[in-house]
Scaffold this motif. Structure first.
Motif, PDB file in Angstrom:
ATOM      1  N   ARG A   2      -9.507  38.757 -18.688  1.00  0.00           N
ATOM      2  CA  ARG A   2      -8.521  38.175 -17.783  1.00  0.00           C
ATOM      3  C   ARG A   2      -9.242  37.205 -16.868  1.00  0.00           C
ATOM      4  O   ARG A   2     -10.465  37.244 -16.733  1.00  0.00           O
ATOM      5  N   THR A   3      -8.488  36.333 -16.224  1.00  0.00           N
ATOM      6  CA  THR A   3      -9.066  35.346 -15.323  1.00  0.00           C
ATOM      7  C   THR A   3      -8.682  35.690 -13.891  1.00  0.00           C
ATOM      8  O   THR A   3      -7.515  35.972 -13.599  1.00  0.00           O
ATOM      9  N   MET A   4      -9.681  35.686 -13.016  1.00  0.00           N
ATOM     10  CA  MET A   4      -9.406  35.914 -11.602  1.00  0.00           C
ATOM     11  C   MET A   4     -10.421  35.172 -10.755  1.00  0.00           C
ATOM     12  O   MET A   4     -11.460  34.725 -11.263  1.00  0.00           O
ATOM     13  N   THR A   5     -10.114  35.032  -9.482  1.00  0.00           N
ATOM     14  CA  THR A   5     -11.047  34.376  -8.580  1.00  0.00           C
ATOM     15  C   THR A   5     -12.099  35.379  -8.110  1.00  0.00           C
ATOM     16  O   THR A   5     -11.947  36.590  -8.255  1.00  0.00           O
ATOM     17  N   TYR A   6     -13.148  34.831  -7.538  1.00  0.00           N
ATOM     18  CA  TYR A   6     -14.218  35.642  -6.952  1.00  0.00           C
ATOM     19  C   TYR A   6     -13.648  36.571  -5.884  1.00  0.00           C
ATOM     20  O   TYR A   6     -13.984  37.764  -5.840  1.00  0.00           O
ATOM     21  N   GLY A  13     -12.272  45.353  -7.091  1.00  0.00           N
ATOM     22  CA  GLY A  13     -13.294  46.399  -7.056  1.00  0.00           C
ATOM     23  C   GLY A  13     -13.023  47.415  -5.969  1.00  0.00           C
ATOM     24  O   GLY A  13     -13.148  48.636  -6.189  1.00  0.00           O
ATOM     25  N   MET A  14     -12.646  46.931  -4.798  1.00  0.00           N
ATOM     26  CA  MET A  14     -12.323  47.846  -3.694  1.00  0.00           C
ATOM     27  C   MET A  14     -11.082  48.667  -4.013  1.00  0.00           C
ATOM     28  O   MET A  14     -11.037  49.879  -3.737  1.00  0.00           O
ATOM     29  N   ARG A  15     -10.076  48.029  -4.601  1.00  0.00           N
ATOM     30  CA  ARG A  15      -8.834  48.738  -4.922  1.00  0.00           C
ATOM     31  C   ARG A  15      -9.087  49.856  -5.944  1.00  0.00           C
ATOM     32  O   ARG A  15      -8.567  50.968  -5.798  1.00  0.00           O
ATOM     33  N   ILE A  16      -9.891  49.568  -6.952  1.00  0.00           N
ATOM     34  CA  ILE A  16     -10.187  50.583  -7.967  1.00  0.00           C
ATOM     35  C   ILE A  16     -10.812  51.822  -7.339  1.00  0.00           C
ATOM     36  O   ILE A  16     -10.400  52.957  -7.598  1.00  0.00           O
ATOM     37  N   LEU A 155     -16.975  41.944  -9.189  1.00  0.00           N
ATOM     38  CA  LEU A 155     -16.225  43.178  -9.400  1.00  0.00           C
ATOM     39  C   LEU A 155     -17.171  44.320  -9.792  1.00  0.00           C
ATOM     40  O   LEU A 155     -17.133  45.413  -9.211  1.00  0.00           O
ATOM     41  N   GLY A 156     -18.029  44.067 -10.768  1.00  0.00           N
ATOM     42  CA  GLY A 156     -18.942  45.113 -11.227  1.00  0.00           C
ATOM     43  C   GLY A 156     -19.902  45.582 -10.154  1.00  0.00           C
ATOM     44  O   GLY A 156     -20.185  46.782 -10.030  1.00  0.00           O
ATOM     45  N   LEU A 157     -20.415  44.633  -9.362  1.00  0.00           N
ATOM     46  CA  LEU A 157     -21.345  45.009  -8.299  1.00  0.00           C
ATOM     47  C   LEU A 157     -20.639  45.725  -7.156  1.00  0.00           C
ATOM     48  O   LEU A 157     -21.236  46.600  -6.506  1.00  0.00           O
ATOM     49  N   ASP A 185     -11.393  43.396 -19.049  1.00  0.00           N
ATOM     50  CA  ASP A 185     -10.272  44.249 -18.667  1.00  0.00           C
ATOM     51  C   ASP A 185     -10.749  45.602 -18.151  1.00  0.00           C
ATOM     52  O   ASP A 185     -10.180  46.161 -17.225  1.00  0.00           O
ATOM     53  N   ASP A 186     -11.794  46.117 -18.785  1.00  0.00           N
ATOM     54  CA  ASP A 186     -12.342  47.412 -18.381  1.00  0.00           C
ATOM     55  C   ASP A 186     -13.751  47.188 -17.828  1.00  0.00           C
ATOM     56  O   ASP A 186     -14.748  47.365 -18.534  1.00  0.00           O
ATOM     57  N   VAL A 187     -13.823  46.817 -16.560  1.00  0.00           N
ATOM     58  CA  VAL A 187     -15.113  46.501 -15.960  1.00  0.00           C
ATOM     59  C   VAL A 187     -15.837  47.784 -15.578  1.00  0.00           C
ATOM     60  O   VAL A 187     -15.258  48.679 -14.958  1.00  0.00           O
ATOM     61  N   LYS A 188     -17.102  47.857 -15.956  1.00  0.00           N
ATOM     62  CA  LYS A 188     -17.927  48.997 -15.583  1.00  0.00           C
ATOM     63  C   LYS A 188     -18.772  48.628 -14.366  1.00  0.00           C
ATOM     64  O   LYS A 188     -19.084  47.460 -14.143  1.00  0.00           O
TER      65      LYS A 188
END
Length: 323
Positions: A2-6, A13-16, A155-157, A185-188
């Motif tokens: 997917r495409t998203m901004t920085y 990442g915070m929401r997850i 996101l990952g960091l 889609d499934d960021v670790k």
């Protein structure tokens, strides 16, 4: 993909982690209904409520001190400072408390706190809102420091930073907030201390951080047209630092240019240079070159600001100098 901004990636990442763990909370100046100075926390107040997305007084000492206390007593706080420049107000709580507490208690407590630090120049915010102070915080034992350059890494960091049981300084370049990129889609979670090779090359290794990664990639494309192939390495994590990836690249190219936006004098680029010189000097076919900002406060004038801050032309010239 997917495409998203920085900015969206940091928020995701915070929401997850907030959905996974009720102990994760966010606080800072205007992070609530306003959504943060740069809009990074937009929507989180409505989703998680005022107890977990809290506005604070205009006092960075209070914000950092609150994060230290919250982390020491079982929560996993994310503290946002509007600008990395304002960290100077909370340095006692950070350097003398957060960085030392786990060590001084013999590891009996953890300090799982993240401090978000928007940094860098390029938006005509002048001398007190445009600094790159990553060298200050990497100097302090007990702090971890990350500096993502892409939405995927941001996101990952962020996931990795929130999971870490130590204080993590999360540096974000202001000019990157609107930059878009593909995100899995499934960021670790990205482990802290693992670099990324953004471009492979054989002639020169360019180690760049933050926004300078993008300038280095532009420079690499220009140089490729002249038959010079540049390998661009993004440390992503300044401490811990992935020395192995850097040294493997050096063994292939035998030439290194280090690019950071910070003032070159006393900057973190000098630390990387020293590590290479001390451990792999015999692999160097040319002196290490550092590219950084001029040793002056960041000007307000757009013309002067662009003159002070390095860009792809400076990187091209540095590469050609050692070729």
């Amino acid at each position: 993909m997917r495409t998203m901004t920085y900015a969206e990636a940091i928020r995701e990442g915070m929401r997850i982690k907030m959905n996974e763990d009720p102990n994760v909370l966010i606080f800072g100046e205007d992070v609530g209904a306003f959504g943060g100075c740069f809009g990074v926390t937009a929507g989180l107040f409505d989703e998680f409520g005022e107890k977990r997305v809290r506005d604070t007084p205009i006092s960075e000492g209070v914000i950092v001190g609150c994060a230290v206390g919250a982390a020491a007593t079982g929560l996993r706080p994310i503290a946002e400072l509007m600008f990395i420049d304002f960290l100077t107000v909370g340095m006692d709580q950070l350097v003398n408390q957060a960085a030392k507490m786990r060590y001084m208690f013999g590891g009996k407590i953890t300090l799982p706190m993240v401090v978000r630090l928007p940094g860098g120049a390029g938006v005509q915010a002048a001398a007190q809102h445009s600094q790159s102070l990553e060298a200050w915080i990497t100097h302090v034992p007990g702090l971890k420091v990350v500096y993502p350059s892409t939405p995927q890494d941001a996101l990952g960091l962020m996931l990795g930073a929130i999971e870490d049981d130590n204080p993590v300084m999360f540096v974000e370049h202001k000019l990157l907030y609107a930059v878009t990129g593909e995100v899995e889609d499934d960021v670790k979670p990205i482990p802290l201390g693992v670099a990324d090779i953004k471009r492979s090359g054989t002639d020169v290794t360019v180690i760049a951080t933050g926004k300078m990664v993008h300038d280095a990639l532009k420079a690499a494309e220009l140089l490729s047209k002249e038959g010079i192939e540049v390998e661009v390495i993004d440390p992503r994590s300044l401490y811990p630092l992935d020395k192995e990836t850097i040294f493997k690249s050096l063994q292939k190219t035998n030439r290194v240019v280090i690019v950071t936006e910070e003032n070159k004098r006393g900057g973190y680029g000098g630390e990387i240079s020293a590590l290479i010189s001390e451990n792999y000097f015999d692999y160097l076919d040319a002196p290490i070159i550092r590219v950084g900002a001029l040793d002056t406060p960041i000007p307000f004038s757009p013309t002067l600001e662009s003159y002070v801050i390095p860009n792809e032309k400076d990187i091209v010239n540095a590469v050609k100098e050692i070729i």
